[in-house]
Design an enzyme around this catalytic site. Structure first.
Site, PDB file in Angstrom:
ATOM      1  N   GLU A  98       0.795  -1.184   0.146  1.00  0.00           N
ATOM      2  CA  GLU A  98       0.047  -0.192  -0.081  1.00  0.00           C
ATOM      3  C   GLU A  98       0.938   1.142  -0.061  1.00  0.00           C
ATOM      4  O   GLU A  98       1.954   1.318   0.500  1.00  0.00           O
ATOM      5  CB  GLU A  98      -0.766  -0.110   1.140  1.00  0.00           C
ATOM      6  CG  GLU A  98      -1.884   0.975   1.027  1.00  0.00           C
ATOM      7  CD  GLU A  98      -2.938   0.841   2.533  1.00  0.00           C
ATOM      8  OE1 GLU A  98      -3.443  -0.358   2.833  1.00  0.00           O
ATOM      9  OE2 GLU A  98      -3.243   1.661   3.158  1.00  0.00           O
ATOM     10  N   ASP A 100       0.279   5.364   0.657  1.00  0.00           N
ATOM     11  CA  ASP A 100      -0.937   6.213   1.165  1.00  0.00           C
ATOM     12  C   ASP A 100      -0.643   7.734   1.032  1.00  0.00           C
ATOM     13  O   ASP A 100       0.512   8.169   1.655  1.00  0.00           O
ATOM     14  CB  ASP A 100      -1.363   5.866   2.585  1.00  0.00           C
ATOM     15  CG  ASP A 100      -1.866   4.540   2.835  1.00  0.00           C
ATOM     16  OD1 ASP A 100      -2.661   4.184   1.959  1.00  0.00           O
ATOM     17  OD2 ASP A 100      -1.489   3.881   4.004  1.00  0.00           O
ATOM     18  N   GLU A 102      -2.975  10.474   2.833  1.00  0.00           N
ATOM     19  CA  GLU A 102      -4.056  10.801   3.959  1.00  0.00           C
ATOM     20  C   GLU A 102      -4.039  12.286   4.438  1.00  0.00           C
ATOM     21  O   GLU A 102      -3.182  12.697   5.008  1.00  0.00           O
ATOM     22  CB  GLU A 102      -4.033   9.714   5.024  1.00  0.00           C
ATOM     23  CG  GLU A 102      -4.086   8.359   4.894  1.00  0.00           C
ATOM     24  CD  GLU A 102      -4.377   7.259   5.988  1.00  0.00           C
ATOM     25  OE1 GLU A 102      -5.014   6.526   5.906  1.00  0.00           O
ATOM     26  OE2 GLU A 102      -3.748   7.644   6.851  1.00  0.00           O
ATOM     27  N   THR A 116       1.642  10.253   5.015  1.00  0.00           N
ATOM     28  CA  THR A 116       1.893   9.336   4.028  1.00  0.00           C
ATOM     29  C   THR A 116       2.517   7.895   4.629  1.00  0.00           C
ATOM     30  O   THR A 116       2.899   7.976   5.890  1.00  0.00           O
ATOM     31  CB  THR A 116       3.067   9.788   3.012  1.00  0.00           C
ATOM     32  OG1 THR A 116       4.343   9.912   3.571  1.00  0.00           O
ATOM     33  CG2 THR A 116       2.704  11.373   2.590  1.00  0.00           C
ATOM     34  N   ASP A 191     -11.078   9.690  16.164  1.00  0.00           N
ATOM     35  CA  ASP A 191     -10.532   9.362  17.457  1.00  0.00           C
ATOM     36  C   ASP A 191      -8.976   9.514  17.306  1.00  0.00           C
ATOM     37  O   ASP A 191      -8.300   9.322  18.258  1.00  0.00           O
ATOM     38  CB  ASP A 191     -10.967   7.615  17.698  1.00  0.00           C
ATOM     39  CG  ASP A 191     -10.474   7.061  16.367  1.00  0.00           C
ATOM     40  OD1 ASP A 191     -10.950   7.523  15.211  1.00  0.00           O
ATOM     41  OD2 ASP A 191     -10.302   5.859  16.466  1.00  0.00           O
ATOM     42  N   GLY A 196      -4.071  14.375  17.407  1.00  0.00           N
ATOM     43  CA  GLY A 196      -4.016  13.198  18.116  1.00  0.00           C
ATOM     44  C   GLY A 196      -5.395  12.757  18.760  1.00  0.00           C
ATOM     45  O   GLY A 196      -5.653  11.875  19.511  1.00  0.00           O
ATOM     46  N   ARG A 252       9.171   4.748  19.179  1.00  0.00           N
ATOM     47  CA  ARG A 252       8.316   3.751  18.524  1.00  0.00           C
ATOM     48  C   ARG A 252       8.644   2.262  18.983  1.00  0.00           C
ATOM     49  O   ARG A 252       9.865   1.901  19.035  1.00  0.00           O
ATOM     50  CB  ARG A 252       8.198   3.883  17.017  1.00  0.00           C
ATOM     51  CG  ARG A 252       7.719   5.045  16.658  1.00  0.00           C
ATOM     52  CD  ARG A 252       7.940   4.802  14.913  1.00  0.00           C
ATOM     53  NE  ARG A 252       7.068   3.780  14.463  1.00  0.00           N
ATOM     54  CZ  ARG A 252       5.872   4.112  13.678  1.00  0.00           C
ATOM     55  NH1 ARG A 252       5.729   5.318  13.528  1.00  0.00           N
ATOM     56  NH2 ARG A 252       5.397   3.122  13.189  1.00  0.00           N
TER      57      ARG A 252
END
Ligand SMILES: *[C@@H]1O[C@H](CO)[C@@H](O)[C@H](O)[C@H]1NC(C)=O
Length: 280
Positions: A98, A100, A102, A116, A191, A196, A252
């Site tokens: 994919e 993206d 968005e 992205t 959400d 955020g 992360r």
């Protein structure tokens, strides 16, 4: 020799002829029914969303293995907080690929975020987020995905904002086996989308409407990578407008799961395979 040349040119122009510019012919509505509307002679498509029936979306009838995908979009004006408007490529199945784009809405006067991501074999987590250097709700701008065997390049008004290179040699998976379709959608994600998830969708402003125009998908990609000018533009965007880069997000889980190491593509230099001259 001459004949060979001619026939390969014929083949190339046949491939080039597969690009089109009519939503009636090129796409099918995937959800939202009458909330996805094709107008005029098929050149304009609107996606809308309201509270009771949710959003809408469409996908291309054809699928592609590499290509260049352009669309002009005009995003939801006013208070678009909580909404997500997308344009992306995707294959199907659990280990899908994919690419993206968005667009995360915001309160009036606050900037949209262009989020992205690149998924390879079902694995994403490669987000890069940007603010834009213009108000994307005022007029149409061109958003493009170039996907070829060496690079994925995301462009805004022909300015490259992100490159994901084929770095197979250092163990980075690259999407080059599964065919993808082009998708677009408008949906509610209050959400998480805006600050955020702290700013919610204001349904009193519904219906929300996003506009798509001049959709062109071609199985030829045009450029292989960036030339010197493209590299300059890319670093301008990174310096001034990039607000999130997964490689620099050391908190992360993904990096922790990887023994605290950054994914291998994060070490690849900015040019890498991207630095080749334009072929057209
Ligand atoms: C919304 O605006 C704020 C600043 O007002 C900004 O930090 C944020 O990146 C913007 N975009 C989203 C989707 O939250």
């Amino acid at each position: 020799m001459g004949n060979l040349r001619v026939s390969s040119m014929l083949l190339l122009s046949l491939i080039a002829a597969t690009f089109a510019n009519n939503f009636h012919q090129d796409v099918q509505v995937t959800w939202g029914g009458r909330h996805a509307r094709i107008l005029g002679r098929g050149n304009l498509l609107t996606l809308s969303m309201d509270k009771t029936s949710g959003g809408s979306g469409f996908k291309s009838r054809r699928d592609y293995l590499f290509g260049r995908f352009n669309v002009n979009m005009k995003l939801i004006a006013g208070n678009s907080a909580g909404t997500v408007t997308t344009f992306y490529l995707s294959s199907e199945g659990p280990s899908h690929d994919e690419i993206d784009l968005e667009f995360l809405g915001n309160k009036s006067g606050s900037p949209y975020t262009l989020h992205t991501n690149v998924f390879t074999q079902g694995q994403g987590g490669r987000e890069e987020g940007f603010h834009l250097w213009f108000d994307p709700t005022k007029r149409f701008h061109t958003y493009s995905i170039v996907w070829n065997p060496r690079n994925i390049i995301i462009l805004v008004d022909n300015i490259p904002i992100r490159v994901f290179s084929n770095e197979k040699s250092i163990g980075v998976p690259y999407p080059n086996k599964q065919r993808m379709k082009v998708y677009a959608s408008l949906w509610d994600a209050d959400d998480w989308a805006t600050r955020g998830g702290r700013v919610k969708t204001d349904w009193s402003k519904a219906p929300f409407v996003a506009y798509y125009r001049n959709f062109v998908a071609k199985s030829e990609w045009g450029i292989q990578g960036l030339n010197a000018r493209g590299i300059k533009q890319l670093s301008w965007v990174r310096k001034r407008y990039r607000i999130y880069y997964y490689c620099n997000d050391l908190k992360r889980k993904q990096h922790r799961g990887n023994g605290g190491r950054r994914p291998p593509e994060c070490k690849a230099s900015i040019g890498g395979h991207a630095v080749v001259e334009e072929s057209t």
